[in-house]
Scaffold this motif. Sequence first.
Motif, PDB file in Angstrom:
ATOM      1  N   PHE A 100     -27.553  11.835 -20.364  1.00 41.79           N
ATOM      2  CA  PHE A 100     -28.342  12.316 -19.239  1.00 41.79           C
ATOM      3  C   PHE A 100     -27.897  13.604 -18.729  1.00 41.79           C
ATOM      4  N   GLY A 101     -28.939  14.578 -19.262  1.00 44.88           N
ATOM      5  CA  GLY A 101     -28.817  15.888 -18.741  1.00 44.88           C
ATOM      6  C   GLY A 101     -29.866  16.780 -19.231  1.00 44.88           C
ATOM      7  N   VAL A 138     -36.159  13.317 -14.392  1.00 44.37           N
ATOM      8  CA  VAL A 138     -37.359  12.567 -14.257  1.00 44.37           C
ATOM      9  C   VAL A 138     -36.948  11.176 -13.927  1.00 44.37           C
ATOM     10  N   PHE A 139     -37.797  10.469 -13.184  1.00 39.71           N
ATOM     11  CA  PHE A 139     -37.448   9.177 -12.970  1.00 39.71           C
ATOM     12  C   PHE A 139     -37.045   8.120 -14.086  1.00 39.71           C
ATOM     13  N   GLN A 140     -37.608   8.389 -15.231  1.00 40.49           N
ATOM     14  CA  GLN A 140     -37.424   7.559 -16.242  1.00 40.49           C
ATOM     15  C   GLN A 140     -35.988   7.762 -16.794  1.00 40.49           C
ATOM     16  N   ALA A 143     -30.729   4.897 -16.977  1.00 39.71           N
ATOM     17  CA  ALA A 143     -29.256   4.932 -16.650  1.00 39.71           C
ATOM     18  C   ALA A 143     -28.859   3.447 -15.907  1.00 39.71           C
ATOM     19  N   CYS A 144     -29.771   3.019 -15.249  1.00 39.69           N
ATOM     20  CA  CYS A 144     -29.548   1.659 -14.460  1.00 39.69           C
ATOM     21  C   CYS A 144     -29.475   0.526 -15.354  1.00 39.69           C
ATOM     22  N   MET A 150     -26.104   7.804  -6.114  1.00 41.61           N
ATOM     23  CA  MET A 150     -27.496   7.203  -6.094  1.00 41.61           C
ATOM     24  C   MET A 150     -27.536   5.911  -7.067  1.00 41.61           C
ATOM     25  N   LEU A 151     -26.995   6.040  -8.456  1.00 45.56           N
ATOM     26  CA  LEU A 151     -26.865   5.209  -9.093  1.00 45.56           C
ATOM     27  C   LEU A 151     -25.630   4.089  -8.714  1.00 45.56           C
ATOM     28  N   ARG A 152     -24.588   4.666  -8.272  1.00 49.20           N
ATOM     29  CA  ARG A 152     -23.798   3.617  -7.633  1.00 49.20           C
ATOM     30  C   ARG A 152     -24.284   2.704  -6.586  1.00 49.20           C
ATOM     31  N   ARG A 153     -25.121   3.264  -5.596  1.00 52.84           N
ATOM     32  CA  ARG A 153     -25.716   2.231  -4.671  1.00 52.84           C
ATOM     33  C   ARG A 153     -26.765   1.118  -5.465  1.00 52.84           C
TER      34      ARG A 153
END
Length: 267
Positions: free
Chosen positions: A95-96, A131-133, A138-139, A173-176
């Motif tokens: 992711f980068g 990008v959102f994808q 990641a989620c 954000m991913l933690r939330r």
Amino acid sequence: MARLGEKRLFLLDMDGTIYVDEDLFPGTIPFLDAVRAAGGRYLFLTNNSSRSVDAYIAKLARMGIPSVREDFLTSVDALIADLAKRPPYHKCYAFGTRTFRQQLSEAGIPITDHLEDDIDCLLMGFDTELVFQKIEDACILLNRGVDYVAANLDWVCPTWYGSVPDVGSVCDMLRRATGRMPRVIGKPEPAMLLLALERTGYRAEQAVMVGDRLYTDIASGVNAGIDTVFVLSGEGTRADVEASEAKPTWIFDDISALQKAWEEVRI
């Protein structure tokens, strides 16, 4: 720890410490020249995982600072070194940026930037091509329970117009969304600084970490058992020191003030 005058290895943060964006601080070149003239050494340490070392060499060259690969240590370097010491993953989702993926691939780490069934680790870097994808991928991976490692956890990255969200903000954000936070390699963890000592051969008491962020630069020095200099030329302020758990060994307005104090007491 040794006194300031006994320091010979200067571990220098970049953004906010020797420049901001494309603006070099006036005291940077005189400081670097003074370190070399005294027989010391400096390394540029950066948590920014979106750029390659070649990009930094080119950037410093534009500012009038000649440099080579061995003058740099990045959070991606530390991430690669960390992964090399562990059992290999089958496949990592990187992711980068394209540069982040390229560095990992060249180091022999099996990576992808597409969602696949056999991914067993999510590697996070500062993504200026977000990008959102990628967020969705990641989620999905984090909810699967894959390992989760971040090159760094900076909340923001400074620019000429202010700050932009860095990888720490994306991880939050991913933690939330998933309840998970990564294992972190870069500052404030000690790995980068300990790798710097290993590669240069200096002892901890001969080294000093110089940076403008208490929660990354200064905390990494504390965690590595290395003295620290907090400069007020970037993100942090004197008021921040009061509230910070990580306390710097010394505080200076900028790198020029550090040079003056070091030369006055240098042994």
